[in-house]
Design an enzyme around this catalytic site. Structure first.
Site, PDB file in Angstrom:
ATOM      1  N   SER A  52     -10.233   5.787  -4.262  1.00 58.20           N
ATOM      2  CA  SER A  52     -11.145   6.921  -4.420  1.00 58.20           C
ATOM      3  C   SER A  52     -10.674   7.933  -5.460  1.00 58.20           C
ATOM      4  CB  SER A  52     -11.337   7.609  -3.068  1.00 58.20           C
ATOM      5  OG  SER A  52     -10.085   8.044  -2.551  1.00 58.20           O
ATOM      6  N   LYS A 107       0.864  -1.185   0.000  1.00 56.01           N
ATOM      7  CA  LYS A 107       0.000   0.000   0.000  1.00 56.01           C
ATOM      8  C   LYS A 107       0.897   1.231   0.000  1.00 56.01           C
ATOM      9  CE  LYS A 107      -3.544   2.441   2.618  1.00 56.01           C
ATOM     10  NZ  LYS A 107      -4.518   2.376   3.721  1.00 56.01           N
ATOM     11  N   ARG A 163       1.302   9.895   5.597  1.00 57.44           N
ATOM     12  CA  ARG A 163       1.522   8.563   6.176  1.00 57.44           C
ATOM     13  C   ARG A 163       2.827   7.939   5.681  1.00 57.44           C
ATOM     14  NH1 ARG A 163      -3.473   8.213   8.213  1.00 57.44           N
ATOM     15  NH2 ARG A 163      -5.358   8.242   6.950  1.00 57.44           N
ATOM     16  N   LYS A 170      -2.230  -1.503  -3.759  1.00 56.62           N
ATOM     17  CA  LYS A 170      -3.088  -0.322  -3.679  1.00 56.62           C
ATOM     18  C   LYS A 170      -2.254   0.940  -3.757  1.00 56.62           C
ATOM     19  CE  LYS A 170      -6.036   1.972  -0.358  1.00 56.62           C
ATOM     20  NZ  LYS A 170      -6.471   2.013   1.011  1.00 56.62           N
ATOM     21  N   TYR A 226     -15.200   1.089  -6.366  1.00 59.88           N
ATOM     22  CA  TYR A 226     -16.469   1.769  -6.084  1.00 59.88           C
ATOM     23  C   TYR A 226     -17.452   1.604  -7.240  1.00 59.88           C
ATOM     24  CZ  TYR A 226     -13.616   3.642  -2.375  1.00 59.88           C
ATOM     25  OH  TYR A 226     -12.792   3.744  -1.270  1.00 59.88           O
TER      26      TYR A 226
HETATM   27  C1  PBG Z   1      -7.044   3.357   5.748  1.00 51.72           C
HETATM   28  C2  PBG Z   1      -7.498   3.307   4.333  1.00 51.72           C
HETATM   29  C3  PBG Z   1      -7.392   4.311   3.380  1.00 51.72           C
HETATM   30  C4  PBG Z   1      -7.974   3.832   2.219  1.00 51.72           C
HETATM   31  C5  PBG Z   1      -8.430   2.545   2.477  1.00 51.72           C
HETATM   32  N1  PBG Z   1      -8.100   2.239   3.811  1.00 51.72           N
HETATM   33  C6  PBG Z   1      -6.898   5.700   3.505  1.00 51.72           C
HETATM   34  C7  PBG Z   1      -5.485   5.956   3.775  1.00 51.72           C
HETATM   35  O1  PBG Z   1      -4.637   5.063   3.810  1.00 51.72           O
HETATM   36  O2  PBG Z   1      -5.191   7.135   3.948  1.00 51.72           O
HETATM   37  C8  PBG Z   1      -8.084   4.573   0.926  1.00 51.72           C
HETATM   38  C9  PBG Z   1      -9.038   3.997  -0.065  1.00 51.72           C
HETATM   39  C10 PBG Z   1      -9.433   4.934  -1.132  1.00 51.72           C
HETATM   40  O3  PBG Z   1      -8.806   5.978  -1.369  1.00 51.72           O
HETATM   41  O4  PBG Z   1     -10.419   4.612  -1.810  1.00 51.72           O
HETATM   42  N2  PBG Z   1      -8.039   2.848   6.610  1.00 51.72           N
END
Ligand code: PBG
Length: 328
Positions: free
Chosen positions: A274, A196, A217, A248, A313
Protein backbone atom coordinates in the site's frame (compact mmCIF):
# COMPACT_ATOMS: atom_id res chain seq x y z
CA UNK A 1 37.98 7.93 -31.11
CA UNK A 2 35.39 5.75 -32.87
CA UNK A 3 33.77 3.34 -30.41
CA UNK A 4 33.80 -0.26 -31.48
CA UNK A 5 30.95 -1.39 -29.25
CA UNK A 6 27.72 0.53 -29.83
CA UNK A 7 24.91 -0.68 -27.53
CA UNK A 8 22.85 2.25 -28.78
CA UNK A 9 22.25 0.37 -32.07
CA UNK A 10 19.59 -1.73 -30.36
CA UNK A 11 17.90 1.29 -28.82
CA UNK A 12 17.27 3.21 -32.03
CA UNK A 13 13.58 2.43 -32.62
CA UNK A 14 10.71 1.26 -30.41
CA UNK A 15 10.59 -1.99 -32.41
CA UNK A 16 14.27 -2.70 -31.82
CA UNK A 17 13.94 -1.91 -28.14
CA UNK A 18 10.91 -4.18 -27.82
CA UNK A 19 12.74 -6.98 -29.62
CA UNK A 20 15.54 -7.06 -27.07
CA UNK A 21 13.57 -6.19 -23.95
CA UNK A 22 14.59 -8.61 -21.21
CA UNK A 23 11.54 -8.16 -19.01
CA UNK A 24 7.84 -8.19 -19.76
CA UNK A 25 4.92 -8.03 -17.40
CA UNK A 26 2.06 -10.30 -18.38
CA UNK A 27 -1.47 -9.86 -16.96
CA UNK A 28 -1.52 -13.49 -15.82
CA UNK A 29 1.35 -12.76 -13.45
CA UNK A 30 -0.53 -10.01 -11.65
CA UNK A 31 -2.66 -10.51 -8.57
CA UNK A 32 -5.10 -7.85 -7.36
CA UNK A 33 -5.46 -7.47 -3.58
CA UNK A 34 -9.02 -6.45 -2.63
CA UNK A 35 -10.74 -5.41 0.59
CA UNK A 36 -14.28 -6.35 1.51
CA UNK A 37 -16.01 -4.80 4.49
CA UNK A 38 -18.88 -6.33 6.38
CA UNK A 39 -22.12 -4.35 6.29
CA UNK A 40 -21.28 -1.99 3.44
CA UNK A 41 -23.93 -1.38 0.81
CA UNK A 42 -21.67 0.56 -1.54
CA UNK A 43 -17.89 0.76 -1.97
CA UNK A 44 -16.07 3.14 0.38
CA UNK A 45 -12.94 4.97 -0.76
CA UNK A 46 -9.72 4.61 1.25
CA UNK A 47 -8.17 8.07 1.73
CA UNK A 48 -4.54 6.98 1.80
CA UNK A 49 -4.97 4.58 -1.14
CA UNK A 50 -6.25 6.62 -4.11
CA UNK A 51 -8.20 4.43 -6.54
CA UNK A 52 -8.62 1.58 -4.03
CA UNK A 53 -11.86 0.94 -2.14
CA UNK A 54 -13.36 -1.17 0.57
CA UNK A 55 -15.84 -3.29 -1.36
CA UNK A 56 -19.31 -4.37 -0.43
CA UNK A 57 -20.14 -7.93 -1.44
CA UNK A 58 -21.79 -6.92 -4.71
CA UNK A 59 -19.03 -4.60 -5.83
CA UNK A 60 -16.48 -7.29 -4.93
CA UNK A 61 -18.32 -9.76 -7.18
CA UNK A 62 -18.23 -7.22 -10.00
CA UNK A 63 -14.53 -6.61 -9.38
CA UNK A 64 -13.89 -10.35 -9.61
CA UNK A 65 -15.59 -10.42 -13.00
CA UNK A 66 -13.46 -7.50 -14.12
CA UNK A 67 -10.35 -9.35 -12.96
CA UNK A 68 -11.41 -12.40 -14.96
CA UNK A 69 -12.15 -10.34 -18.06
CA UNK A 70 -8.81 -8.54 -17.81
CA UNK A 71 -7.09 -11.93 -17.73
CA UNK A 72 -5.33 -11.27 -14.44
CA UNK A 73 -3.74 -14.10 -12.53
CA UNK A 74 -5.65 -13.78 -9.32
CA UNK A 75 -7.51 -11.95 -6.62
CA UNK A 76 -6.27 -11.76 -3.05
CA UNK A 77 -8.99 -11.15 -0.49
CA UNK A 78 -8.82 -9.27 2.81
CA UNK A 79 -11.84 -8.97 5.10
CA UNK A 80 -12.80 -6.05 7.32
CA UNK A 81 -15.22 -7.21 10.04
CA UNK A 82 -17.52 -5.00 12.07
CA UNK A 83 -16.62 -6.63 15.37
CA UNK A 84 -13.26 -7.71 16.76
CA UNK A 85 -12.07 -9.55 19.85
CA UNK A 86 -8.84 -10.73 21.45
CA UNK A 87 -8.56 -14.01 19.50
CA UNK A 88 -10.05 -12.80 16.21
CA UNK A 89 -13.17 -14.97 16.34
CA UNK A 90 -14.48 -13.49 13.10
CA UNK A 91 -11.71 -15.26 11.23
CA UNK A 92 -13.06 -18.68 12.14
CA UNK A 93 -16.75 -17.80 11.96
CA UNK A 94 -18.16 -19.64 8.93
CA UNK A 95 -20.31 -16.55 8.35
CA UNK A 96 -17.40 -14.16 8.88
CA UNK A 97 -16.94 -11.56 6.17
CA UNK A 98 -13.86 -13.08 4.55
CA UNK A 99 -15.42 -16.54 4.37
CA UNK A 100 -18.68 -15.22 2.95
CA UNK A 101 -16.80 -13.10 0.41
CA UNK A 102 -14.63 -16.01 -0.67
CA UNK A 103 -17.68 -18.15 -1.41
CA UNK A 104 -19.36 -15.25 -3.24
CA UNK A 105 -16.34 -14.59 -5.44
CA UNK A 106 -15.83 -18.27 -6.19
CA UNK A 107 -19.50 -18.63 -7.16
CA UNK A 108 -19.07 -15.69 -9.52
CA UNK A 109 -15.84 -16.55 -11.32
CA UNK A 110 -15.18 -20.21 -10.55
CA UNK A 111 -11.76 -21.29 -11.73
CA UNK A 112 -11.29 -18.38 -14.15
CA UNK A 113 -9.39 -16.47 -11.48
CA UNK A 114 -7.13 -17.86 -8.77
CA UNK A 115 -8.79 -16.86 -5.51
CA UNK A 116 -6.37 -16.24 -2.65
CA UNK A 117 -7.37 -15.52 0.93
CA UNK A 118 -5.40 -13.87 3.70
CA UNK A 119 -4.64 -16.12 6.65
CA UNK A 120 -3.86 -13.72 9.46
CA UNK A 121 -5.69 -12.48 12.51
CA UNK A 122 -4.86 -8.77 12.48
CA UNK A 123 -8.06 -7.69 10.75
CA UNK A 124 -10.10 -9.66 13.27
CA UNK A 125 -8.40 -8.86 16.57
CA UNK A 126 -9.29 -5.87 18.75
CA UNK A 127 -5.59 -5.28 19.57
CA UNK A 128 -4.62 -5.47 15.89
CA UNK A 129 -1.84 -8.03 16.23
CA UNK A 130 -1.49 -10.94 13.83
CA UNK A 131 -1.75 -13.49 16.61
CA UNK A 132 -3.37 -14.19 19.95
CA UNK A 133 -1.83 -12.44 22.94
CA UNK A 134 -0.54 -13.88 26.19
CA UNK A 135 -1.45 -12.17 29.47
CA UNK A 136 1.62 -9.93 29.17
CA UNK A 137 0.54 -8.75 25.71
CA UNK A 138 3.21 -10.63 23.74
CA UNK A 139 2.06 -12.68 20.77
CA UNK A 140 1.74 -16.40 21.52
CA UNK A 141 3.20 -18.12 18.47
CA UNK A 142 1.95 -21.66 19.00
CA UNK A 143 -1.54 -20.72 20.14
CA UNK A 144 -1.79 -18.60 17.00
CA UNK A 145 -0.91 -21.58 14.80
CA UNK A 146 -4.09 -23.35 15.89
CA UNK A 147 -6.13 -20.31 14.90
CA UNK A 148 -4.43 -20.08 11.49
CA UNK A 149 -5.03 -23.78 10.88
CA UNK A 150 -8.78 -23.45 11.50
CA UNK A 151 -8.95 -20.25 9.49
CA UNK A 152 -7.20 -21.79 6.50
CA UNK A 153 -9.38 -24.91 6.47
CA UNK A 154 -12.53 -22.78 6.51
CA UNK A 155 -11.25 -20.64 3.66
CA UNK A 156 -10.40 -23.75 1.66
CA UNK A 157 -13.90 -25.08 2.25
CA UNK A 158 -15.30 -21.79 1.00
CA UNK A 159 -13.36 -22.23 -2.22
CA UNK A 160 -10.00 -20.54 -1.79
CA UNK A 161 -7.53 -21.90 -4.33
CA UNK A 162 -4.58 -20.52 -2.41
CA UNK A 163 -4.33 -19.60 1.25
CA UNK A 164 -1.89 -16.75 1.78
CA UNK A 165 -0.12 -16.82 5.14
CA UNK A 166 0.87 -13.31 6.10
CA UNK A 167 1.26 -13.56 9.88
CA UNK A 168 4.98 -14.42 10.16
CA UNK A 169 4.51 -16.95 12.96
CA UNK A 170 7.17 -19.66 13.13
CA UNK A 171 5.86 -22.97 11.83
CA UNK A 172 2.75 -21.49 10.23
CA UNK A 173 3.24 -23.20 6.89
CA UNK A 174 3.61 -26.67 8.43
CA UNK A 175 0.65 -26.11 10.75
CA UNK A 176 -1.63 -24.97 7.93
CA UNK A 177 -0.44 -27.65 5.49
CA UNK A 178 -1.09 -30.39 8.02
CA UNK A 179 -4.54 -29.04 8.88
CA UNK A 180 -5.50 -28.72 5.21
CA UNK A 181 -4.36 -32.27 4.50
CA UNK A 182 -6.20 -33.65 7.54
CA UNK A 183 -9.34 -31.92 6.29
CA UNK A 184 -8.95 -33.55 2.87
CA UNK A 185 -7.86 -30.26 1.27
CA UNK A 186 -4.65 -31.61 -0.20
CA UNK A 187 -5.22 -29.55 -3.35
CA UNK A 188 -5.35 -26.17 -1.62
CA UNK A 189 -2.06 -24.37 -2.23
CA UNK A 190 -0.12 -22.42 0.38
CA UNK A 191 1.44 -19.08 -0.45
CA UNK A 192 3.89 -18.17 2.30
CA UNK A 193 4.77 -14.58 3.03
CA UNK A 194 8.22 -15.98 3.70
CA UNK A 195 10.22 -12.77 3.91
CA UNK A 196 7.83 -10.15 5.22
CA UNK A 197 9.50 -7.14 6.74
CA UNK A 198 8.27 -4.87 9.54
CA UNK A 199 7.75 -1.99 7.13
CA UNK A 200 6.45 1.56 7.41
CA UNK A 201 4.96 1.00 3.97
CA UNK A 202 1.97 -0.89 5.37
CA UNK A 203 0.48 2.29 6.82
CA UNK A 204 -2.24 2.84 4.20
CA UNK A 205 -3.23 -0.86 4.35
CA UNK A 206 -3.89 -0.41 8.03
CA UNK A 207 -6.28 2.40 7.13
CA UNK A 208 -7.92 0.09 4.59
CA UNK A 209 -8.59 -2.61 7.18
CA UNK A 210 -9.26 -0.06 9.95
CA UNK A 211 -6.48 -1.58 12.01
CA UNK A 212 -6.52 -0.98 15.74
CA UNK A 213 -2.82 -1.75 16.16
CA UNK A 214 -0.82 0.36 18.54
CA UNK A 215 2.88 -0.32 18.58
CA UNK A 216 4.47 -2.45 15.89
CA UNK A 217 5.03 -5.99 14.64
CA UNK A 218 8.78 -6.18 15.15
CA UNK A 219 8.67 -9.33 17.27
CA UNK A 220 7.34 -11.33 14.32
CA UNK A 221 7.96 -9.47 11.05
CA UNK A 222 11.55 -9.21 9.82
CA UNK A 223 14.03 -6.44 10.53
CA UNK A 224 14.48 -4.31 7.37
CA UNK A 225 18.23 -4.48 7.99
CA UNK A 226 18.40 -8.22 7.35
CA UNK A 227 19.12 -9.75 3.98
CA UNK A 228 20.63 -13.13 4.84
CA UNK A 229 17.81 -13.96 7.23
CA UNK A 230 15.37 -13.94 4.31
CA UNK A 231 17.11 -17.03 2.95
CA UNK A 232 16.50 -18.79 6.24
CA UNK A 233 12.81 -17.86 6.30
CA UNK A 234 12.35 -18.99 2.71
CA UNK A 235 14.18 -22.29 3.27
CA UNK A 236 12.03 -23.02 6.31
CA UNK A 237 8.80 -22.26 4.48
CA UNK A 238 9.72 -24.39 1.49
CA UNK A 239 10.74 -27.24 3.80
CA UNK A 240 7.38 -26.89 5.58
CA UNK A 241 5.52 -27.23 2.28
CA UNK A 242 5.04 -23.75 0.83
CA UNK A 243 3.94 -23.89 -2.80
CA UNK A 244 4.80 -20.23 -3.45
CA UNK A 245 7.04 -17.94 -1.41
CA UNK A 246 6.67 -14.19 -1.22
CA UNK A 247 8.86 -11.19 -0.49
CA UNK A 248 7.17 -8.10 0.92
CA UNK A 249 7.34 -5.15 0.42
CA UNK A 250 8.70 -5.23 -3.13
CA UNK A 251 10.41 -2.04 -4.29
CA UNK A 252 12.65 -1.42 -1.28
CA UNK A 253 13.55 -5.12 -1.07
CA UNK A 254 14.64 -5.96 -4.61
CA UNK A 255 17.98 -7.30 -3.33
CA UNK A 256 16.10 -9.75 -1.13
CA UNK A 257 13.80 -10.63 -4.01
CA UNK A 258 16.74 -11.32 -6.32
CA UNK A 259 18.37 -13.56 -3.68
CA UNK A 260 15.15 -15.49 -3.13
CA UNK A 261 14.49 -15.86 -6.85
CA UNK A 262 17.99 -17.20 -7.38
CA UNK A 263 17.67 -19.83 -4.68
CA UNK A 264 14.05 -20.94 -4.79
CA UNK A 265 12.70 -24.00 -6.54
CA UNK A 266 9.10 -22.85 -6.06
CA UNK A 267 7.51 -19.78 -7.69
CA UNK A 268 8.43 -16.46 -6.11
CA UNK A 269 5.91 -13.69 -5.53
CA UNK A 270 6.43 -10.07 -4.55
CA UNK A 271 3.89 -7.77 -2.91
CA UNK A 272 3.90 -4.16 -4.04
CA UNK A 273 2.32 -2.84 -0.87
CA UNK A 274 0.00 0.00 0.00
CA UNK A 275 2.76 2.49 0.82
CA UNK A 276 4.39 1.88 -2.54
CA UNK A 277 1.11 2.83 -4.18
CA UNK A 278 0.53 5.80 -1.87
CA UNK A 279 3.94 7.38 -2.51
CA UNK A 280 3.51 7.24 -6.28
CA UNK A 281 -0.12 8.38 -6.29
CA UNK A 282 0.65 11.31 -3.98
CA UNK A 283 3.63 12.50 -5.99
CA UNK A 284 1.73 12.09 -9.25
CA UNK A 285 -1.30 13.95 -7.90
CA UNK A 286 0.78 17.06 -7.34
CA UNK A 287 2.48 16.69 -10.68
CA UNK A 288 5.92 15.74 -9.42
CA UNK A 289 6.23 12.44 -11.29
CA UNK A 290 4.62 10.82 -14.29
CA UNK A 291 2.11 8.39 -12.81
CA UNK A 292 1.80 5.88 -15.65
CA UNK A 293 5.53 5.69 -16.35
CA UNK A 294 6.29 5.21 -12.67
CA UNK A 295 3.72 2.44 -12.31
CA UNK A 296 5.11 0.62 -15.35
CA UNK A 297 8.70 1.10 -14.27
CA UNK A 298 8.01 -0.17 -10.75
CA UNK A 299 6.30 -3.33 -12.01
CA UNK A 300 9.07 -3.93 -14.52
CA UNK A 301 11.71 -3.54 -11.80
CA UNK A 302 9.96 -6.06 -9.55
CA UNK A 303 9.82 -8.59 -12.37
CA UNK A 304 13.38 -7.85 -13.42
CA UNK A 305 14.57 -8.61 -9.87
CA UNK A 306 13.07 -12.08 -10.23
CA UNK A 307 9.42 -12.14 -9.22
CA UNK A 308 7.29 -14.69 -11.05
CA UNK A 309 4.10 -13.07 -9.85
CA UNK A 310 3.31 -9.69 -8.38
CA UNK A 311 0.53 -8.67 -6.03
CA UNK A 312 -0.24 -5.05 -6.87
CA UNK A 313 -3.12 -2.64 -6.40
CA UNK A 314 -2.39 -1.51 -9.97
CA UNK A 315 -3.06 -4.95 -11.48
CA UNK A 316 -6.17 -3.79 -13.36
CA UNK A 317 -4.55 -0.47 -14.16
CA UNK A 318 -1.66 -2.30 -15.82
CA UNK A 319 -4.08 -4.01 -18.19
CA UNK A 320 -6.81 -1.44 -18.65
CA UNK A 321 -4.82 1.81 -18.86
CA UNK A 322 -3.18 1.89 -22.30
CA UNK A 323 -0.56 4.38 -21.08
CA UNK A 324 0.69 1.76 -18.62
CA UNK A 325 0.04 -1.28 -20.79
CA UNK A 326 2.18 -0.03 -23.68
CA UNK A 327 5.18 0.26 -21.37
CA UNK A 328 4.99 -3.31 -20.11
C1 PBG B 1 -1.47 -8.65 7.48
C2 PBG B 1 -1.12 -7.94 6.22
C3 PBG B 1 -0.63 -6.64 6.10
C4 PBG B 1 -0.47 -6.40 4.75
C5 PBG B 1 -0.86 -7.54 4.06
N1 PBG B 1 -1.24 -8.50 5.02
C6 PBG B 1 -0.42 -5.60 7.13
C7 PBG B 1 0.61 -5.77 8.15
O1 PBG B 1 1.40 -6.72 8.15
O2 PBG B 1 0.65 -4.90 9.01
C8 PBG B 1 0.04 -5.13 4.14
C9 PBG B 1 -0.19 -4.97 2.68
C10 PBG B 1 -0.07 -3.59 2.19
O3 PBG B 1 0.48 -2.70 2.86
O4 PBG B 1 -0.51 -3.36 1.06
N2 PBG B 1 -2.72 -9.31 7.34
Amino acid sequence: MTPYDRPRRLRRTPALRALVSETRVHPRELVLPAFVKEGLTEPAPIMSMPGVVQHDLDSLRREAVRVAEAGLGGLMLFGVPLERDAVGSGATDPDGILNVATAAVKAEVGDAVVVMTDVCLDEFTDHGHCGVPRADGSVDNDATLERYARMAVLQAQRGADVVALSGMMDGQVAAVREALDDAGRTDTAVLAYAAKYASALYGPFRDAVESTLTGDRRTYQMDPANRREAQREVALDIAEGADIVMVKPASLYLDVLADVAAGSDVPVAAYQVSGELAMVEAAAAIGWIDRERTIAESLTAIKRAGADLVATYWALEAVENPQVRELL
